[in-house]
Design an enzyme around this catalytic site. Structure first.
Site, PDB file in Angstrom:
ATOM      1  N   SER A 130     -19.469  -6.971  46.631  1.00 44.68           N
ATOM      2  CA  SER A 130     -20.111  -8.223  46.240  1.00 44.68           C
ATOM      3  C   SER A 130     -21.567  -8.262  46.650  1.00 44.68           C
ATOM      4  CB  SER A 130     -19.356  -9.422  46.809  1.00 44.68           C
ATOM      5  OG  SER A 130     -18.934  -9.199  48.104  1.00 44.68           O
ATOM      6  N   ASN A 201     -23.350 -15.000  42.700  1.00 47.25           N
ATOM      7  CA  ASN A 201     -23.798 -15.159  44.079  1.00 47.25           C
ATOM      8  C   ASN A 201     -25.306 -15.373  44.177  1.00 47.25           C
ATOM      9  OD1 ASN A 201     -21.259 -15.109  45.138  1.00 47.25           O
ATOM     10  ND2 ASN A 201     -21.296 -12.922  45.623  1.00 47.25           N
TER      11      ASN A 201
HETATM   12  P1  NAI Z   1     -10.186  -7.176  53.412  1.00 44.66           P
HETATM   13  O1  NAI Z   1     -10.736  -6.956  54.778  1.00 44.66           O
HETATM   14  O2  NAI Z   1      -9.215  -8.264  53.179  1.00 44.66           O
HETATM   15  O3  NAI Z   1      -9.517  -5.810  52.892  1.00 44.66           O
HETATM   16  C1  NAI Z   1     -10.138  -4.569  52.988  1.00 44.66           C
HETATM   17  C2  NAI Z   1      -9.037  -3.528  53.066  1.00 44.66           C
HETATM   18  O4  NAI Z   1      -9.634  -2.241  52.971  1.00 44.66           O
HETATM   19  C3  NAI Z   1      -8.269  -3.560  54.392  1.00 44.66           C
HETATM   20  O5  NAI Z   1      -6.883  -3.665  54.129  1.00 44.66           O
HETATM   21  C4  NAI Z   1      -8.618  -2.236  55.050  1.00 44.66           C
HETATM   22  O6  NAI Z   1      -7.526  -1.692  55.791  1.00 44.66           O
HETATM   23  C5  NAI Z   1      -8.971  -1.384  53.864  1.00 44.66           C
HETATM   24  N1  NAI Z   1      -9.860  -0.277  54.194  1.00 44.66           N
HETATM   25  C6  NAI Z   1     -10.974  -0.334  54.948  1.00 44.66           C
HETATM   26  N2  NAI Z   1     -11.530   0.893  55.012  1.00 44.66           N
HETATM   27  C7  NAI Z   1     -10.759   1.713  54.249  1.00 44.66           C
HETATM   28  C8  NAI Z   1     -10.827   3.082  53.928  1.00 44.66           C
HETATM   29  N3  NAI Z   1     -11.814   3.857  54.394  1.00 44.66           N
HETATM   30  N4  NAI Z   1      -9.875   3.605  53.113  1.00 44.66           N
HETATM   31  C9  NAI Z   1      -8.877   2.824  52.610  1.00 44.66           C
HETATM   32  N5  NAI Z   1      -8.758   1.513  52.934  1.00 44.66           N
HETATM   33  C10 NAI Z   1      -9.700   0.962  53.729  1.00 44.66           C
HETATM   34  O7  NAI Z   1     -11.485  -7.336  52.484  1.00 44.66           O
HETATM   35  P2  NAI Z   1     -11.597  -8.093  51.067  1.00 44.66           P
HETATM   36  O8  NAI Z   1     -11.988  -9.497  51.305  1.00 44.66           O
HETATM   37  O9  NAI Z   1     -10.399  -7.788  50.259  1.00 44.66           O
HETATM   38  O10 NAI Z   1     -12.882  -7.375  50.465  1.00 44.66           O
HETATM   39  C11 NAI Z   1     -12.820  -6.071  49.942  1.00 44.66           C
HETATM   40  C12 NAI Z   1     -14.045  -5.822  49.082  1.00 44.66           C
HETATM   41  O11 NAI Z   1     -14.110  -6.784  48.048  1.00 44.66           O
HETATM   42  C13 NAI Z   1     -15.371  -5.893  49.823  1.00 44.66           C
HETATM   43  O12 NAI Z   1     -16.256  -4.967  49.275  1.00 44.66           O
HETATM   44  C14 NAI Z   1     -15.835  -7.316  49.522  1.00 44.66           C
HETATM   45  O13 NAI Z   1     -17.228  -7.448  49.611  1.00 44.66           O
HETATM   46  C15 NAI Z   1     -15.361  -7.461  48.100  1.00 44.66           C
HETATM   47  N6  NAI Z   1     -15.161  -8.833  47.630  1.00 44.66           N
HETATM   48  C16 NAI Z   1     -14.578  -9.762  48.445  1.00 44.66           C
HETATM   49  C17 NAI Z   1     -14.371 -11.057  47.970  1.00 44.66           C
HETATM   50  C18 NAI Z   1     -13.723 -12.085  48.837  1.00 44.66           C
HETATM   51  O14 NAI Z   1     -13.836 -13.277  48.524  1.00 44.66           O
HETATM   52  N7  NAI Z   1     -13.023 -11.715  49.905  1.00 44.66           N
HETATM   53  C19 NAI Z   1     -14.770 -11.450  46.610  1.00 44.66           C
HETATM   54  C20 NAI Z   1     -15.289 -10.363  45.811  1.00 44.66           C
HETATM   55  C21 NAI Z   1     -15.506  -9.116  46.333  1.00 44.66           C
END
Ligand code: NAI
Length: 394
Positions: A130, A201
């Protein structure tokens, strides 16, 4: 048989994205770097799909684990178009996958490494980042043309908008495939340039920023919210900050401000910093700008508040439009679907009258305090707006 889609990272976003493609009938292969997250993914997905009459309901909840770290959720069925969702090991190569979407931690090096390891898969490599530059992620991958941005909103199954981000070297065929898969899964896909904050955003910043400017001038935040709600906005700016969290809002604002070289349109207001410093983050802490207070009726000058905020929104949208690779209609669609706005920035400006909006910007610029000088100057793209709308009615 529909193409297989891969998902890496099964947190809030990745799990929702897996659900989106599974519900559309795609076989989904999904993984996460953390074993406990992989183990719980089956149950979480089954529960989510069960709620939609999907796998869990028809196949007794799924979640049965196979060997070699592979868990399989229910069989594929043509009758119910239930997709087979397979949780795979982190070193799965995703060969034979049409597209892999990464939704891991927001870290450039990690995203480069994750997608870089998949260069040989032949898949389109989509990032759900994002705030990072898609081009910067692609630059760390051996097949940069196959890297694109596919920005879902939270919660992914419920939010219809997806921003399709093209960096300069993106392969048109990769973009077309990502669009086809996302649209096939029921999403409204809006093309946007690889610019800070993409569409939503970035173009949302004045909704909060102008409200904070009014607060700095001594206005009651409840009155600002009441004015916007009376004009059809589902939530006022302060209620929206409280919902998102002042900390999240501050970090998004600081990120865009830094990426846009500190332009005063992205000024970070002291009041927002103070909320974070004092822990009044909004709903999650029970106290915020308006959380826990009683609403008030719209003030007598509600229309002036709405004009001011909509003028600032239109100026920001015009600045993005002038940067290219996006349409006025796309920006308005993104704001309506991404933020539940009743009308987009250009639609609002047209309803107000473009001349009136421009006059309001000039008035605000003339009255701006020193620390906001230059904030309201109509952007160079402003003069293009009527033409843009003639060519692209929205
Ligand atoms: P989150 O923290 O809920 O999930 C991230 C997941 O990635 C975790 O389960 C973690 O174990 C896993 N992970 C981390 N490093 C890893 C690796 N090297 N290999 C495999 N798995 C790995 O984060 P969330 O909120 O789901 O965000 C994920 C992405 O989506 C980020 O780039 C964020 O900026 C983007 N995003 C988030 C939004 C939101 O509202 N939370 C909206 C739109 C995009």
């Amino acid at each position: 048989m529909r193409e297989t889609v891969g998902v890496i990272g099964l947190g809030a976003m990745g799990l929702g994205i897996a659900q989106v493609f599974a519900q559309a009938g795609h076989p989904v292969q999904a993984t996460d770097g953390v074993e406990a997250v992989r183990d719980s993914a089956s149950g979480r997905l089954a529960a989510a799909l069960a709620g939609r009459g999907g796998l869990g309901k028809k196949h007794g909840g799924g979640g049965a684990k196979g060997g070699a770290g592979v868990a399989v959720l229910g069989p594929q069925t043509g009758v119910y178009r239930a997709a087979q969702v397979t949780v795979v090991a982190p070193d799965h190569g995703f060969a034979g996958t049409a597209m892999v979407v990464e939704a891991v931690v927001e870290d450039l090096a990690v995203k480069r490494a994750i997608l870089g390891a998949l260069a040989a898969s032949g898949a389109v490599l989509a990032t759900n980042t994002s705030s990072l530059s898609v081009g910067a992620i692609a630059a760390g991958v051996a097949t940069p043309g196959r890297v694109i941005g596919l920005h879902f909103f939270n919660p992914a199954p419920a939010m219809r908008l997806v921003e399709l981000v093209a960096h300069r070297g993106a392969d048109p065929a990769a973009l077309a495939l990502a669009r086809r898969l996302a649209e096939g899964a029921g999403k409204v896909v809006v093309a946007c340039p690889d610019r800070p904050g993409f569409i939503v955003n970035r173009c949302a910043r004045p909704y909060y920023g102008e409200a904070l400017a009014l607060l700095e001038e001594g206005r009651d935040p409840r009155e600002v919210d009441a004015a916007m709600m009376a004009a059809g906005y589902r939530l006022g700016p302060f209620a929206l900050i409280d919902l998102i969290g002042a900390d999240v809002n501050l970090s998004a604002t600081e990120g865009v401000r830094a990426a846009m070289d500190g332009h005063p349109r992205y000024h970070v207001f002291d009041a927002l910093r103070a909320q974070v410093r004092t822990g009044r983050l909004g709903r999650k802490t029970g106290e915020g700008f308006v959380t826990g207070t009683d609403p008030v009726p719209p003030p007598a000058d509600a229309a002036a508040i709405v004009l001011r905020i909509e003028a600032a929104l239109a100026n920001e949208a015009a600045s993005l439009l002038a940067e290219g690779a996006v349409t006025a209609e796309g920006i308005d669609t993104a704001l309506k679907l991404g933020l539940n706005f009743p009308r987009g920035a250009f639609g609002a400006a047209r309803a107000q009258g473009l001349d009136l909006v421009r006059d309001e910007l000039l008035r605000l610029e003339g009255a701006a305090p020193a620390h906001l000088a230059g904030r309201y100057a109509p952007v160079p793209g402003w003069g293009l707006l009527p033409d843009a709308h003639d060519a692209d009615p929205s």
